[in-house]
Scaffold this active site. Structure first.
Site, short mmCIF file in Angstrom:
data_model
loop_
_atom_site.label_atom_id
_atom_site.label_comp_id
_atom_site.label_asym_id
_atom_site.label_seq_id
_atom_site.Cartn_x
_atom_site.Cartn_y
_atom_site.Cartn_z
N CYS A 47 80.33 23.39 91.43
CA CYS A 47 81.30 23.51 90.35
C CYS A 47 82.17 22.25 90.34
O CYS A 47 82.39 21.61 91.37
CB CYS A 47 82.16 24.75 90.53
SG CYS A 47 83.32 25.01 89.15
N ASP A 49 85.24 22.10 90.02
CA ASP A 49 86.59 22.41 90.52
C ASP A 49 87.06 21.38 91.56
O ASP A 49 86.33 21.05 92.50
CB ASP A 49 86.57 23.81 91.14
CG ASP A 49 87.97 24.33 91.40
OD1 ASP A 49 88.39 25.27 90.68
OD2 ASP A 49 88.65 23.80 92.30
N ARG A 51 89.03 21.60 93.92
CA ARG A 51 89.26 22.08 95.29
C ARG A 51 87.98 22.14 96.10
O ARG A 51 88.01 22.38 97.31
CB ARG A 51 89.93 23.46 95.23
CG ARG A 51 91.30 23.42 94.59
CD ARG A 51 91.77 24.79 94.17
NE ARG A 51 90.95 25.34 93.09
CZ ARG A 51 91.19 26.49 92.46
NH1 ARG A 51 92.25 27.21 92.80
NH2 ARG A 51 90.39 26.91 91.50
N HIS A 108 82.47 29.14 94.01
CA HIS A 108 83.68 29.24 94.84
C HIS A 108 84.61 30.32 94.30
O HIS A 108 84.47 30.76 93.15
CB HIS A 108 84.41 27.89 94.86
CG HIS A 108 84.89 27.47 93.51
ND1 HIS A 108 86.18 27.67 93.07
CD2 HIS A 108 84.23 26.92 92.45
CE1 HIS A 108 86.30 27.23 91.84
NE2 HIS A 108 85.12 26.77 91.43
N CYS A 111 87.22 30.71 90.56
CA CYS A 111 86.50 29.79 89.67
C CYS A 111 86.96 29.97 88.23
O CYS A 111 86.90 31.07 87.67
CB CYS A 111 84.99 30.02 89.78
SG CYS A 111 84.05 28.86 88.76
ZN ZN Z 1 84.55 26.76 89.48
#
Ligand code: ZN
Length: 230
Positions: A47, A49, A51, A108, A111
């Site tokens: 993803c 993301d 993080r 994760h 999300c």
């Molecule tokens: Zn995500």
């Protein structure tokens, strides 16, 4: 630009720091990677993301991960449409040209893609809306809740692994024992990857898991129960 604006350009300072501090320590590695080319063994589909930091999680350095990131870590269907699809093209390149040995699909907790699949996206985000359909089967017919989204994040990972098996070049190699599929759910707040265990049909924390994940179809077992070797 004025000196003041220059000094506040934090990004430029980081670029300089990479060149002056990091690069000299790892120069040989980078030069080897240029001279010999890249030979990563892993395709990491993660993803977008911020993080999720694949290099940190896997202890990897330059040359080790071939990365594809998109909203949700989704794999488009292999439908023969030959569209302008970056993720599909990257999978083909990683498998056919780089001949990676494993594909990781990493979702994760918390999300945004899964949350958006439950709660909706702005009307203007028409492409995002279409993209989120790739998680439709992972969405539960319940109200959006942290528990429902957590389960859907995991279901979405398994769904992408199944979709990967529809890619002919992936299926061929998985069945031939040359490629393994790994489904991961990164639990940010615990700092731990939970690994999809095909036998249990569940996600197991890395601290308890027997392996990093071999996907639902590896080792490939023939109908007569024989495990195929290379
Ligand atoms: Zn995500």
């Amino acid at each position: 630009m004025t000196g003041k604006a220059f000094a506040s350009d934090d990004l430029l300072l980081r670029l300089r720091s990479f060149h002056s501090d990091y690069f000299p320590l790892h120069q040989q590695r980078f030069q080897d990677l240029v001279a010999e080319g890249q030979h990563p063994k892993t395709l990491f589909i993660g993803c977008s993301d911020s993080r999720l930091v694949p290099y940190l999680l896997t202890g990897s350095g330059p040359g080790e991960l071939f990365l594809v990131r998109n909203v949700g870590a989704f794999v488009p269907p292999y439908d023969g449409s030959h569209g302008l699809h970056g993720t599909t093209a990257a999978i083909e390149y990683a498998v056919l040209t780089l001949e990676v040995e494993r594909i990781i699909v990493c979702g994760h907790t918390h999300c945004g893609a899964i949350k958006a699949a439950y709660d909706g996206v702005p009307d203007e985000a028409v492409n995002l809306q279409a993209w989120l359909r790739l998680a439709a089967e992972a969405i539960l017919p319940v109200q959006s809740s942290p528990e429902a989204r957590y389960r859907s994040e995991q279901r979405a990972v398994v769904l992408q692994l199944e979709r990967l098996m529809d890619y002919p070049m992936v299926r061929r190699r998985v069945e031939g024992g040359n490629l393994t599929l790994h489904g991961w759910h990164y639990v940010i707040e615990q700092g731990e990857i939970h690994i999809f265990d095909a036998q249990r049909g569940d996600f197991v924390p890395a601290s308890l898991a027997a392996n990093s994940g071999t996907g639902p179809y590896q080792p490939y077992v023939e109908h007569d129960g024989q495990v195929l070797d290379e």
